[in-house]
Write an enzyme that holds these catalytic residues in place. Sequence first.
Site, PDB file in Angstrom:
ATOM      1  N   CYS A   2      66.539  -1.096 -45.834  1.00  0.00           N
ATOM      2  CA  CYS A   2      65.876  -0.918 -47.214  1.00  0.00           C
ATOM      3  C   CYS A   2      66.572  -1.903 -48.241  1.00  0.00           C
ATOM      4  CB  CYS A   2      66.062   0.514 -47.818  1.00  0.00           C
ATOM      5  SG  CYS A   2      65.289   1.853 -46.651  1.00  0.00           S
ATOM      6  N   ARG A  27      64.837  -6.518 -44.931  1.00  0.00           N
ATOM      7  CA  ARG A  27      65.813  -5.305 -44.804  1.00  0.00           C
ATOM      8  C   ARG A  27      64.848  -3.925 -44.372  1.00  0.00           C
ATOM      9  NH1 ARG A  27      70.545  -6.063 -47.280  1.00  0.00           N
ATOM     10  NH2 ARG A  27      70.769  -3.798 -47.411  1.00  0.00           N
ATOM     11  N   TRP A  74      62.833   1.145 -44.877  1.00  0.00           N
ATOM     12  CA  TRP A  74      62.853   1.455 -43.566  1.00  0.00           C
ATOM     13  C   TRP A  74      63.212   2.700 -43.131  1.00  0.00           C
ATOM     14  CZ3 TRP A  74      66.736   2.733 -39.688  1.00  0.00           C
ATOM     15  CH2 TRP A  74      66.383   2.224 -38.446  1.00  0.00           C
ATOM     16  N   ASN A 100      69.070   3.286 -50.595  1.00  0.00           N
ATOM     17  CA  ASN A 100      69.081   2.674 -49.732  1.00  0.00           C
ATOM     18  C   ASN A 100      70.392   3.193 -48.725  1.00  0.00           C
ATOM     19  OD1 ASN A 100      69.655   0.811 -47.426  1.00  0.00           O
ATOM     20  ND2 ASN A 100      70.715  -0.602 -48.714  1.00  0.00           N
ATOM     21  N   GLY A 101      70.205   3.810 -47.967  1.00  0.00           N
ATOM     22  CA  GLY A 101      71.391   4.627 -47.043  1.00  0.00           C
ATOM     23  C   GLY A 101      70.721   5.839 -46.480  1.00  0.00           C
ATOM     24  N   GLU A 490      71.742 -12.957 -25.133  1.00  0.00           N
ATOM     25  CA  GLU A 490      71.095 -13.192 -26.224  1.00  0.00           C
ATOM     26  C   GLU A 490      69.543 -13.583 -26.152  1.00  0.00           C
ATOM     27  OE1 GLU A 490      71.687 -12.775 -29.357  1.00  0.00           O
ATOM     28  OE2 GLU A 490      70.527 -14.540 -30.345  1.00  0.00           O
ATOM     29  N   LYS A 494      66.675 -11.484 -27.889  1.00  0.00           N
ATOM     30  CA  LYS A 494      65.626 -12.233 -28.635  1.00  0.00           C
ATOM     31  C   LYS A 494      64.162 -11.828 -28.280  1.00  0.00           C
ATOM     32  CE  LYS A 494      67.400 -13.225 -31.402  1.00  0.00           C
ATOM     33  NZ  LYS A 494      68.659 -13.441 -31.922  1.00  0.00           N
ATOM     34  N   GLU A 497      63.293  -8.229 -28.747  1.00  0.00           N
ATOM     35  CA  GLU A 497      63.141  -7.676 -30.206  1.00  0.00           C
ATOM     36  C   GLU A 497      61.743  -8.368 -30.948  1.00  0.00           C
ATOM     37  OE1 GLU A 497      66.281  -8.430 -33.120  1.00  0.00           O
ATOM     38  OE2 GLU A 497      66.593 -10.394 -32.307  1.00  0.00           O
ATOM     39  N   HIS A 513      73.881  -6.521  -6.604  1.00  0.00           N
ATOM     40  CA  HIS A 513      74.262  -5.090  -6.645  1.00  0.00           C
ATOM     41  C   HIS A 513      73.387  -4.170  -7.429  1.00  0.00           C
ATOM     42  CE1 HIS A 513      77.943  -7.080  -5.258  1.00  0.00           C
ATOM     43  NE2 HIS A 513      78.032  -7.865  -6.369  1.00  0.00           N
ATOM     44  N   LYS A 612      66.795  -6.432 -40.790  1.00  0.00           N
ATOM     45  CA  LYS A 612      67.848  -7.413 -40.655  1.00  0.00           C
ATOM     46  C   LYS A 612      69.069  -6.939 -40.800  1.00  0.00           C
ATOM     47  CE  LYS A 612      68.923 -11.935 -40.811  1.00  0.00           C
ATOM     48  NZ  LYS A 612      69.034 -12.369 -39.354  1.00  0.00           N
TER      49      LYS A 612
HETATM   50  O1  M6R Z   1      74.307  -8.938 -39.859  1.00  0.00           O
HETATM   51  P1  M6R Z   1      75.103  -8.789 -38.652  1.00  0.00           P
HETATM   52  O2  M6R Z   1      75.362 -10.249 -37.692  1.00  0.00           O
HETATM   53  O3  M6R Z   1      76.496  -7.825 -38.493  1.00  0.00           O
HETATM   54  O4  M6R Z   1      73.915  -8.109 -37.669  1.00  0.00           O
HETATM   55  C1  M6R Z   1      74.263  -7.596 -36.392  1.00  0.00           C
HETATM   56  C2  M6R Z   1      72.988  -7.251 -35.686  1.00  0.00           C
HETATM   57  O5  M6R Z   1      72.239  -6.191 -36.224  1.00  0.00           O
HETATM   58  C3  M6R Z   1      71.924  -8.590 -35.327  1.00  0.00           C
HETATM   59  O6  M6R Z   1      72.691  -9.567 -34.959  1.00  0.00           O
HETATM   60  C4  M6R Z   1      70.703  -8.148 -34.593  1.00  0.00           C
HETATM   61  O7  M6R Z   1      71.025  -8.092 -33.454  1.00  0.00           O
HETATM   62  C5  M6R Z   1      69.576  -9.315 -34.728  1.00  0.00           C
HETATM   63  N1  M6R Z   1      68.487  -8.778 -35.204  1.00  0.00           N
HETATM   64  C6  M6R Z   1      69.766 -10.121 -33.502  1.00  0.00           C
HETATM   65  O8  M6R Z   1      68.626 -10.784 -33.844  1.00  0.00           O
END
Ligand code: M6R
Length: 617
Positions: A2, A27, A74, A100-101, A490, A494, A497, A513, A612
Amino acid sequence: MCGIVGYVGKAKAAPIIIDGLKRLEYRGYDSAGIAVLHQGSFHVAKEVGRVAAVQHTLASSPLEGTRGIGHTRWATHGGVTRENAHPHLSSDGKIALIHNGVIENYAAIKKFLLTKGYTFASETDTEVLCNLVAYHFEKEPAPADGGSRLLDAVRKTLLHVQGTYGICVLGLDCPDELVAARQGSPLILGVGPDELVVASDVAALVSRTQNVVYLKDGELVAISGNTFQITNRDDVGVDPVIDQVTWKVEDSELGDFEHYMLKEIFEQPVALENAMRGRFSADESTANFGGLNLTPNELRGMGRFMFCACGTALHAGMVTEHLIERFARVPVECDHASEFRYRNSPLFTNTLFFVVSQSGETIDTLAAMREAQRKGFKVLAINNVVGSTIAREADGGIYQHVGPEIGVASTKAFTSQLLIGAMLALYLGRMRDMSVRDGTEYVAALKQAPDLVREALEQAPQIEEIAQRYARYEDMLFLGRLELFPIALEGALKLKEISYIHAEAYPAAEMKHGPIALINPECPSVFLVPQNEIFNKVISSMQEIKARGGPIIAITTAGAELPEGLADEVITIPACHEAVLPIVATIPMQLLSYYIAVARGCDVDKPRNLAKSVTVE
Ligand code: M6R
């Protein structure tokens, strides 16, 4: 999660709040709203969807008024509906609030408020908070010292609240005031010449002012006209420290790119240059970090390193684990921050902790850091956002210096974390057994990283074509070994997501395995297969996939000779030092996910269900 913005000044509040919310949309972006206090009434506009939907509404019915609050959501408590969108008004109509929270004890408070006659129009914890402020505002007389009644009501409310919050509150009976407070969710006060702006992130402020105060947990700020006063949870005044933001508005603009993710992918060569600038020693055989706050002696005395992080940042920690163990010969452990904080694992005394976090606000990472500090360990942060909570609470650290990262899918932040991890391995290695000659070679290799990334980016058109062919699949595997296994993780993260394709990653040899059972012509595998000491082992794993009809995309290094016809697609990256290889190998992974997501028509910068900065547990 948020984004919140509050404005008190001389200009019309609504356009400033909308502009701020747009910059905070990363956010959270399922609904948005704004409330402006004007001529004795609250004027509210809320919509399901993006901030643009609210902006559209305001185009036909503009809001007047020079103080207001706005929110981009969010969802946590309650579905994505107009009723659940913020700002919320108390049922007596006297208080407007954004949050926010998460308020953990909202159910008990709601029960209490119902007995007092307050009613609820939404399913949110925020509306409960708003009504509780209204309750205290009504119940308590104005403070005898002539202080703010709104501030008093907010303070009393927060005494009863468990959970996390960044809030902004307006009161109908206090038209000149705005009260904001934080606990566990970021909040920054921008101090302009004629205006004060409160927001979750500097991105929402920099178009108005570069002067900011980073509020700390437990602090409240009471704005009255163009003055403000900060107090802590014990109601003791706090002298504000005004910092200068170095980010500019242009840093967070899209320019000619279609998406922030693509812009940030292409910014990586410069981002890497910025992350390494001034960090090599004069004799060029090691790295230098200004903010570790540990003497070389203290660092050398550390018998173990521990990295805690989440998501992409954790993958950066995992690559760093390989590099430190290989080049500095010190044992390293990596843990999900969210698990570490509750696991209570036994820890070696001379362990140095690192947390890795682009935003510096990820609640799990912050909690892991606090847990380690509570146990008496020093924690250093690898972090991008200057002034973030993690940056401020860490015992020292290394800034990434890559500018704002807006795309929800982390790209330039990741490769700069990899670079810093590689520099750290060098620094720690040179304190131990790494020779001057090896150190000099290592530095020269790291300095080539930006150009090697430029070269890898030239593959974008070829990768875009490959992406067209693979966008139809619903399952994919990513396979790599050693320091490229976290890069496979990673790649899978990517892809899932931003394109919602089910993707998993394994060390290539693990396939037999169990996961190999998934292989069929509808499940392609992306192999990271550089020329190195286990090249032939990875080739064997590829043969096993090929024999079972699985399509293969191979990412290999220049000069490596793959058996004819083994891979269906081959992407070649430049050959490089093993400390730089994870950085360069990441590039095709990012481009592949990006172009697949675009081919599938996905909203790359605002993927569903994500935000984010993850500031809730
Ligand atoms: O701001 P941060 O690096 O602590 O965020 C950690 C994760 O939430 C962040 O890397 C998330 O996995 C990304 N959306 C990946 O692209």
